[in-house]
Design an enzyme around this catalytic site. Structure first.
Site, PDB file in Angstrom:
ATOM      1  N   THR A   1       0.824  -1.211   0.000  1.00  0.00           N
ATOM      2  CA  THR A   1       0.000   0.000   0.000  1.00  0.00           C
ATOM      3  C   THR A   1       0.861   1.265   0.000  1.00  0.00           C
ATOM      4  O   THR A   1       2.014   1.223   0.391  1.00  0.00           O
ATOM      5  CB  THR A   1      -0.860  -0.014   1.267  1.00  0.00           C
ATOM      6  OG1 THR A   1      -1.578  -1.222   1.241  1.00  0.00           O
ATOM      7  CG2 THR A   1      -1.756   1.166   1.384  1.00  0.00           C
TER       8      THR A   1
ATOM      9  N   THR B   1      -3.426   0.833  -3.157  1.00  0.00           N
ATOM     10  CA  THR B   1      -2.697  -0.402  -2.855  1.00  0.00           C
ATOM     11  C   THR B   1      -2.923  -1.518  -3.856  1.00  0.00           C
ATOM     12  O   THR B   1      -3.917  -1.535  -4.582  1.00  0.00           O
ATOM     13  CB  THR B   1      -3.105  -0.926  -1.455  1.00  0.00           C
ATOM     14  OG1 THR B   1      -2.248  -1.990  -1.080  1.00  0.00           O
ATOM     15  CG2 THR B   1      -4.531  -1.397  -1.426  1.00  0.00           C
TER      16      THR B   1
ATOM     17  N   ASP C   1      -8.034  -9.622   1.619  1.00  0.00           N
ATOM     18  CA  ASP C   1      -8.640  -8.736   2.630  1.00  0.00           C
ATOM     19  C   ASP C   1     -10.064  -9.164   2.991  1.00  0.00           C
ATOM     20  O   ASP C   1     -10.637  -8.675   3.965  1.00  0.00           O
ATOM     21  CB  ASP C   1      -8.655  -7.277   2.145  1.00  0.00           C
ATOM     22  CG  ASP C   1      -7.361  -6.550   2.491  1.00  0.00           C
ATOM     23  OD1 ASP C   1      -6.568  -7.083   3.279  1.00  0.00           O
ATOM     24  OD2 ASP C   1      -7.158  -5.441   1.977  1.00  0.00           O
TER      25      ASP C   1
ATOM     26  N   SER D   1      -8.386  -1.400   5.769  1.00  0.00           N
ATOM     27  CA  SER D   1      -7.978  -0.599   6.934  1.00  0.00           C
ATOM     28  C   SER D   1      -7.440   0.763   6.517  1.00  0.00           C
ATOM     29  O   SER D   1      -6.981   1.533   7.374  1.00  0.00           O
ATOM     30  CB  SER D   1      -6.878  -1.325   7.712  1.00  0.00           C
ATOM     31  OG  SER D   1      -7.314  -2.580   8.127  1.00  0.00           O
TER      32      SER D   1
ATOM     33  N   GLY E   1      -1.184  -2.127   6.273  1.00  0.00           N
ATOM     34  CA  GLY E   1      -2.183  -3.157   6.568  1.00  0.00           C
ATOM     35  C   GLY E   1      -2.969  -2.800   7.816  1.00  0.00           C
ATOM     36  O   GLY E   1      -3.432  -1.667   7.976  1.00  0.00           O
TER      37      GLY E   1
HETATM   38  O1  DON Z   1      -6.850  -2.347   2.427  1.00  0.00           O
HETATM   39  C1  DON Z   1      -6.131  -2.778   3.307  1.00  0.00           C
HETATM   40  O2  DON Z   1      -6.353  -2.608   4.488  1.00  0.00           O
HETATM   41  C2  DON Z   1      -4.868  -3.519   2.927  1.00  0.00           C
HETATM   42  N1  DON Z   1      -5.031  -4.092   1.630  1.00  0.00           N
HETATM   43  C3  DON Z   1      -3.707  -2.590   3.015  1.00  0.00           C
HETATM   44  C4  DON Z   1      -2.404  -3.261   2.669  1.00  0.00           C
HETATM   45  C5  DON Z   1      -1.210  -2.513   3.099  1.00  0.00           C
HETATM   46  O3  DON Z   1      -1.266  -1.494   3.730  1.00  0.00           O
HETATM   47  C6  DON Z   1       0.092  -3.135   2.740  1.00  0.00           C
HETATM   48  N2  DON Z   1       1.180  -2.254   2.995  1.00  0.00           N
HETATM   49  N3  DON Z   1       1.936  -2.212   3.873  1.00  0.00           N
END
Ligand code: DON
Length: 599
Positions: free
Chosen positions: A409, A427, A451, A481, A502
């Site tokens: 992301t 992301t 997710d 998130s 995440g």
């Molecule tokens: O939407 C979400 O919460 C996750 N797909 C975010 C993934 C994310 O932040 C990965 N990076 N560090």
């Protein structure tokens, strides 16, 4: 559904504090006033070193872009200087990141935008991926009902229908000032002419070489040499050219959303899916549309928090966290002192339990956002809080809402001269998404299907647990998130904030906001500040090395908190603060290549 959340009386909020508190054993940090009336944080205890680095913020008066990559921030700055507004710059940055930061920047993924115009009106755009039409609730389970490991994470079956290109087209159509062709051009140039890899870019691509060759047999994308068997590694400073991606971006430039969701790109994407037994079809692409949603707006003291409603859990969770802590004197207690940490961790534990129980795509499930953010409800969730002892996560469940049926992301922030502000988190989910590169089109596909809650109670790659509310269904959006957020102070633009990470996104945004508004840090200090995180399950508080003093670690452990010191870091923030004199402080995270550029 209306999602405006009104002022709550402070009196009601103070009830939240409960009466079980004993005297906190903390000493206080202090805010030291600097020129321009901006507080700079100093800690009274010299053994506490709260910052990851001593990076200073970037100051500008006319515009600011903070993103994960220096090339992308420069693109945004150039667009602002050419007379573009914050949305023009944001669209250009999204496409530039898809070229220079393929690990997370994307056209094969999705995201969320929070926009506040200088007239004070706020909007959010949900361009989150959707499950393909042929997806089923049990698609990742075997005949015995067990999860087939890895299928939602890598390869063709892991991808949702991408939303980024439609999102950018929608945002630009509604708010852009420059032409679509003009905002696409910098990304096309970066792809066609190439750009110099940073050390981190090179390391990232070298690290995934094995997956690139096994998941994409016969293809040569992102390999240093056109011979896939070649063991040569990318080095810092080498120029990477992406000819197929340049052509894909040109189709988007000349045809708008149809350049991605129809015609050649759609055909290439659907063919790629067929080749790898993925589910996305040309019809899925044609049917994809991003959605404007009413922002969550919630007050915290004299601030107004403007943030993302579901399909992200981020906004609801952030408001819950802030309301849980609002009654407590965090500033007096001090930054990351034991009582401060305790209150924040206990709030996080309860908020993530609610997230698992109630949150999902509001187009599919009834999400009780209003109730979850309601002070009386939060009060009911706080009755078992005690300063004497950690609450046991085993005894914490999502709250009870009467009448409710259970069922890598990247972030960037832009402010233009006129004071329009954009906060975008976008992301592919994991770094380089599913690692599938669309043949002939040259871009990575997301692995956002992970997710979803692939099975109730089974954690996803971030350890998050979900339920029926976030079960897979055709065309449904998976819960996120991501927490792109804008704050107003006394009715004026004050802060633009967000991060990847995440499940830790929500808590990093929460801490960064509190670091400024409670602990008196500058924007850059708030970003540099070391961070911690708790997400209900697993029942432990993870923290960056140095985030807690030895005494705080000892005190928290004595009260039953499980603590785990990280060897890696939390957050990659990109934020902008409006300073009292009206200038902008751009703050980018020193933990990676993040860069702020302003003028
Ligand atoms: O939407 C979400 O919460 C996750 N797909 C975010 C993934 C994310 O932040 C990965 N990076 N560090």
């Amino acid at each position: 559904m209306k999602r405006q959340f009104r002022v709550l009386p402070l009196l009601a909020l103070t009830l939240l504090a409960g009466c079980k508190s004993q005297s906190p054993t903390t000493t206080s940090g202090s805010g030291v006033r600097q020129g321009l009336g901006v507080y700079e944080y100093r800690d009274e205890d010299p053994s506490v070193q709260p910052f990851f680095s001593d990076r200073q913020g970037v100051i500008g008066r006319n515009g600011m872009v903070a993103s994960a990559h220096p090339e992308a921030s420069q693109v945004g700055l150039n667009i602002l200087k050419a007379g573009g507004n914050a949305v023009d710059a944001a669209v250009a940055v999204q496409f530039a990141l898809a070229v220079v930061y393929p690990g997370a920047g994307n056209i094969g993924g999705g995201g969320f935008m929070v926009y506040r115009g200088n007239d004070g009106k706020a909007y959010t755009l949900d361009y989150r991926e959707k499950a393909p039409g042929r997806a089923t609730q049990d698609m990742y389970l075997d005949s015995l009902g067990n999860v087939r490991p890895g299928l939602s994470i890598s390869g063709h079956l892991a991808s949702g229908v991408p939303g980024s290109v439609d999102g950018m087209a929608e945002a630009h159509k509604r708010f852009g000032k420059l032409s679509w062709a003009q905002v696409l051009q910098p990304a096309i140039d970066l792809a066609a002419k190439g750009f110099a890899l940073t050390e981190r870019d090179a390391l990232g691509l070298n690290r995934i070489k094995g997956d690139l060759t096994t998941i994409n047999p016969g293809k040569t994308y992102f390999l240093k040499n056109t011979n896939p068997a070649d063991t040569l590694k990318w080095q810092k400073g080498e120029i990477m050219v992406q000819a197929d991606l340049a052509r894909t971006l040109q189709r988007i430039q000349s045809q708008g959303r149809a350049g991605f969701y129809e015609g050649e790109t759609a055909r290439l994407l659907a063919e790629e899916m067929k080749r790898g037994n993925g589910l996305i079809t040309e019809d899925d692409l044609k049917d994809y549309h991003s959605v404007w949603r009413d922002p969550i707006q919630a007050t915290y003291k004299n601030y107004n928090v403007i943030t993302m409603p579901p399909t992200s859990s981020g906004g609801v969770a952030l408001v819950q966290l802030m309301r849980f802590t609002e009654p407590y004197p965090l500033r007096k207690w001090g930054w990351n002192r034991d009582s401060t940490v305790q209150v924040m961790v206990e709030a996080e534990r309860r908020v993530y339990a609610d997230r698992a129980k109630f949150l999902g795509d509001p187009d599919f499930v009834k999400v009780p956002s209003d109730t979850l953010m309601n002070v009386d409800y939060l009060k009911s969730r706080w009755t078992d809080f005690s300063f004497a002892k950690a609450t046991d996560s085993k005894n914490v469940r999502g709250g009870t809402i009467p009448g409710y049926e259970s069922l890598e992301t990247t972030h960037f922030s832009v402010v233009d001269k006129a004071g329009n502000a954009v906060s975008i988190t976008t992301t592919l989910n994991g770094g380089y998404g599913s690692r599938v590169v669309v043949g002939g089109a040259g871009f990575f596909m997301n692995n956002e299907m992970d997710d979803f809650s692939v099975k109730p109670g089974v954690p996803n790659m971030f350890g998050l647990i979900g339920n029926q509310a976030n079960a897979i269904a055709p065309q449904k959006r998976m819960l996120s998130s991501m927490t792109p957020t804008i704050l107003e102070k006394d009715g004026k633009l004050f802060m633009v904030v967000g991060t990847p990470g995440g499940s830790t996104i929500i808590t990093s945004v929460y801490q960064t906001i509190l670091n400024v508004i409670e602990h008196g840090m500058s924007m850059q200090q708030a970003v540099n500040a070391l961070k911690f995180h708790h997400q209900w399950l697993p029942d432990k508080t993870i923290f960056e090395n140095g985030a807690f003093s030895d005494a705080t670690v000892q005190n928290l452990q004595n009260r039953g908190y499980m603590l785990e010191k990280l060897t890696n870091t939390l957050g990659r923030m990109d934020c902008v603060l409006i300073r009292p004199d009206g200038s902008y402080e751009g703050a980018s995270d020193p933990r990676a290549d993040n860069t702020a550029r302003g003028y």
